[in-house]
Design a protein around this motif. Sequence first.
Motif, PDB file in Angstrom:
ATOM      1  N   GLU A  60      -2.444  33.732  18.386  1.00  0.00           N
ATOM      2  CA  GLU A  60      -1.005  33.614  18.155  1.00  0.00           C
ATOM      3  C   GLU A  60      -0.468  34.858  17.425  1.00  0.00           C
ATOM      4  O   GLU A  60       0.570  35.398  17.783  1.00  0.00           O
ATOM      5  CB  GLU A  60      -0.707  32.341  17.349  1.00  0.00           C
ATOM      6  CG  GLU A  60      -1.025  31.058  18.119  1.00  0.00           C
ATOM      7  CD  GLU A  60      -0.990  29.794  17.252  1.00  0.00           C
ATOM      8  OE1 GLU A  60      -1.374  28.727  17.761  1.00  0.00           O
ATOM      9  OE2 GLU A  60      -0.591  29.876  16.071  1.00  0.00           O
ATOM     10  N   MET A  61      -1.210  35.290  16.399  1.00  0.00           N
ATOM     11  CA  MET A  61      -0.773  36.482  15.661  1.00  0.00           C
ATOM     12  C   MET A  61      -0.769  37.701  16.574  1.00  0.00           C
ATOM     13  O   MET A  61       0.149  38.526  16.518  1.00  0.00           O
ATOM     14  CB  MET A  61      -1.708  36.726  14.466  1.00  0.00           C
ATOM     15  CG  MET A  61      -1.472  35.825  13.279  1.00  0.00           C
ATOM     16  SD  MET A  61       0.195  35.929  12.574  1.00  0.00           S
ATOM     17  CE  MET A  61       0.108  37.495  11.707  1.00  0.00           C
ATOM     18  N   ALA A  79      -0.239  37.761  19.704  1.00  0.00           N
ATOM     19  CA  ALA A  79       0.898  37.656  20.624  1.00  0.00           C
ATOM     20  C   ALA A  79       2.193  38.093  19.952  1.00  0.00           C
ATOM     21  O   ALA A  79       2.989  38.850  20.525  1.00  0.00           O
ATOM     22  CB  ALA A  79       1.023  36.227  21.154  1.00  0.00           C
ATOM     23  N   ILE A  80       2.420  37.649  18.716  1.00  0.00           N
ATOM     24  CA  ILE A  80       3.685  38.037  18.066  1.00  0.00           C
ATOM     25  C   ILE A  80       3.645  39.511  17.657  1.00  0.00           C
ATOM     26  O   ILE A  80       4.663  40.216  17.743  1.00  0.00           O
ATOM     27  CB  ILE A  80       4.043  37.105  16.882  1.00  0.00           C
ATOM     28  CG1 ILE A  80       5.446  37.408  16.313  1.00  0.00           C
ATOM     29  CG2 ILE A  80       3.049  37.205  15.752  1.00  0.00           C
ATOM     30  CD1 ILE A  80       6.501  36.482  16.762  1.00  0.00           C
TER      31      ILE A  80
END
Lengths: 489, 489
Positions: A43-44, A46-47
Amino acid sequence: MTTYDKLMAHARETAALGQIAGRLGWDQETMMPCGAARQRGAEMAAIEAVLHARRSDPQVGDWLETAEAIDEQGQAQLREIRRAYERATKVPADLAKRIAQVTSEAQGKWAAARAAEDVAAFLPVLQEVVALKREEGAALADGGDLYDAMLRDYEPGTTAAQIADIFDAMRPRLVDLRAAALDRPVPAGVSGTFDEAAQMRLSQELATTFGYDLSRGRVDKAVHPFSSGSGDDVRITTRTSATDPFNCFYSTIHEVGHAAYEQGIDATYALTPLGQGVSMGVHESQSRIYENQIGRSRAFTGWLFGRMRDVFGDFGINDADAFYAAVNRVDNGYIRTEADEVQYNLHIMLRFDLERALMAGDLLVTDLEAAWNDRFLADFGYAVDTPSNGCLQDVHWSVGLFGYFPTYALGNVYAGCLYQALRKAVPDLETQLAKGVTSGATGWLRDTVQQHGGLLLPRDLIRRAGGIEPTETPLLDYLEEKFSALYGL
Amino acid sequence: MTTYDKLMAHARETAALGQIAGRLGWDQETMMPCGAARQRGAEMAAIEAVLHARRSDPQVGDWLETAEAIDEQGQAQLREIRRAYERATKVPADLAKRIAQVTSEAQGKWAAARAAEDVAAFLPVLQEVVALKREEGAALADGGDLYDAMLRDYEPGTTAAQIADIFDAMRPRLVDLRAAALDRPVPAGVSGTFDEAAQMRLSQELATTFGYDLSRGRVDKAVHPFSSGSGDDVRITTRTSATDPFNCFYSTIHEVGHAAYEQGIDATYALTPLGQGVSMGVHESQSRIYENQIGRSRAFTGWLFGRMRDVFGDFGINDADAFYAAVNRVDNGYIRTEADEVQYNLHIMLRFDLERALMAGDLLVTDLEAAWNDRFLADFGYAVDTPSNGCLQDVHWSVGLFGYFPTYALGNVYAGCLYQALRKAVPDLETQLAKGVTSGATGWLRDTVQQHGGLLLPRDLIRRAGGIEPTETPLLDYLEEKFSALYGL
């Protein structure tokens, strides 16, 4: 819409996404279930990929060529957007990816090496990190000084030479002060155990006392205290230890200093490039002046002593003077994060000189441990006993954070300048602090420093607020005066 | 890389960003400081804009034209990517923006109207919402049925006609069962007050008892309980009331059902379009079978009665049969969210028929209140007293959630089918539940339903797991058997 307006609309959305990434970081350290770590990594990533793509968007480069600001604020916005754009575009994507991979791996190897007291096990990956960071520095430097280019990430507008001038002037006076204080008996500390829930309640009270706005923040526990977020959502963490309540309270006050800076920024800068603290050094100046010059003052500790007696009853210290001495103990120790006001800066200077030499190619990774130990002996007067108390104690280099360390001591230097000006601006400061009233101090800091966010570059900001060119003198004068009195020097 | 691989790499990053948006939603309801609401609005808008841009990326459209899947799983991934792409591209950007604005405004007006018991104050903005949603439905329907197009967001592969067939068959039997039960004396409930911290501790125990993996989740308090997240980070919330511990425990079990579904999905689907529950209806089937068929069974309530006596001592109910009757009370009431197993579905059918008529243009917003009140009287046997107990009780329509309500009752229908198959598959189910052991039930549900994530469309999934075409019969048989015994009908 003008080109400037388009750029700002883009920057606002980027700033909002940056806040989200920060919130995820907070969640990871406070709330995230342990089994979610791997998923969170994805997730990190991706952002971060979204943020990088936005910051390096060629459209931004085009807009920057023609955008015109109509005032000082607009110029500062453009300055920050340009800095982020250049940071994102100058480093080749392959190199950035390689750095991310190697530093991720290096953190694990560092932790294992530290636990095993095995420097040699860490050196190969550190060698890789150093080589990659030098390559990145060269890309960022554009032919200029490599370490200066790295500093730009943490302390824009400040050069390594400026920092070296300040640090070189500090070192002999701090080494002398340290030696003199350590020659005297070490004051008594606290004894007994302290209810940890009560520590958290008093932490909340302290946070409010220092002007932290809990309607736009919150206090949680974390292994390593930190402050996170900007604008209307600035959260802090602290930690508790049953036998060491000062660790909790001064961690809280320190983080409140960071948080107050973010909360104090002009609301019109919210979710723009100016809507966050301008540098690590200025950030640390706020956390340090809250924690030390104010929080460890004789006046404020007198009030805190009373509150701790109210909450915990008898805790082995019987008067306010002894309490003041206990929260300002100077004692032998190897660990930076546990160091007092005098010795902390010696830790930083050691790291600054070594990492600058590593980046310049003047120090080989294989010679790092010996160089660390020699310097430690010279400045602290005794030898490092194990690597975890020496060159393996900090995570920073494994993460590739070269250029970060000096901002800690620079923050103390800035805090010294600000405190000198604050005492003149608020003549009854001590009377206020003795009653647990910090509004005179925090109000002045908000007006002169915090509200400006990223508007002024660090040295300009401190010059305007402190009324002098940033210099080590006020800090050293303050430390010598305080610790001479405390230790009868 | 094949075109399929490119599409999947893109989809994985989108899924990771979707998880982040979900985590922000969780934070907003549990941790966010109250003063951060406006800033959070901007942050959410930024991440939603990123998600929308990714889902509607023309590149995705191009890839979809040529991507080929090599197996059933790949085909399902493409099906879900295509559904998201069509959802994102069929609605004109202007219309989507207008809907976001008007529904945001409508929620505030709905809350104010409900508080003031003033239907007329809500109607103008509801009229706008209805008109805009009809426009959106037409764009999504491509000449097909407008309400079916809306259902696709919540229950893909299911038509309004299929739902209407099921609901029409349910209504008379439920109306009769309701009337018969209400004709009997209402069983006694709990009395006294229940420590709320102890409720939270027992909630954690219940969550674990039902197989919720706390290393990949956590339990917090929120005003409205919910489950959030997929894969390795699935969090639930519950609530406490000093006088109503069942609200806490059954909210917890309900949300654990949702969370177990997400936690049970095949790990290889994590952060892909298949890595989340396939529909609202299937989701609700899991939360409902955990909460009702299992959690409110005579066998399990016998165990829960014992645990509550251990934790709370005497609470006004003296034997397991009375306890079973208390957690299954059928009583007059106006509010859907407080309704028992029998009456809940009547609430849903009322809303389904009315919202379908609104979307079809067969019911005017100005006639909504009268239609609601007439239908309520017909099905429940007494009249709505105030609008907050009638057509103003739910937030859904103000948010534009048309097509969502029927999935609640569809979930109950699916749960009925699954429970019938579960009893055959696990013959000693009741013996297990009487000991507080749910692994037989939850293991079967994981194997037959949960692990498949988005692989199978809802009706196919239920058909395979339940061994029959989805139908209302098992649910109605179960309800009639259970409540006839309870009420001596």
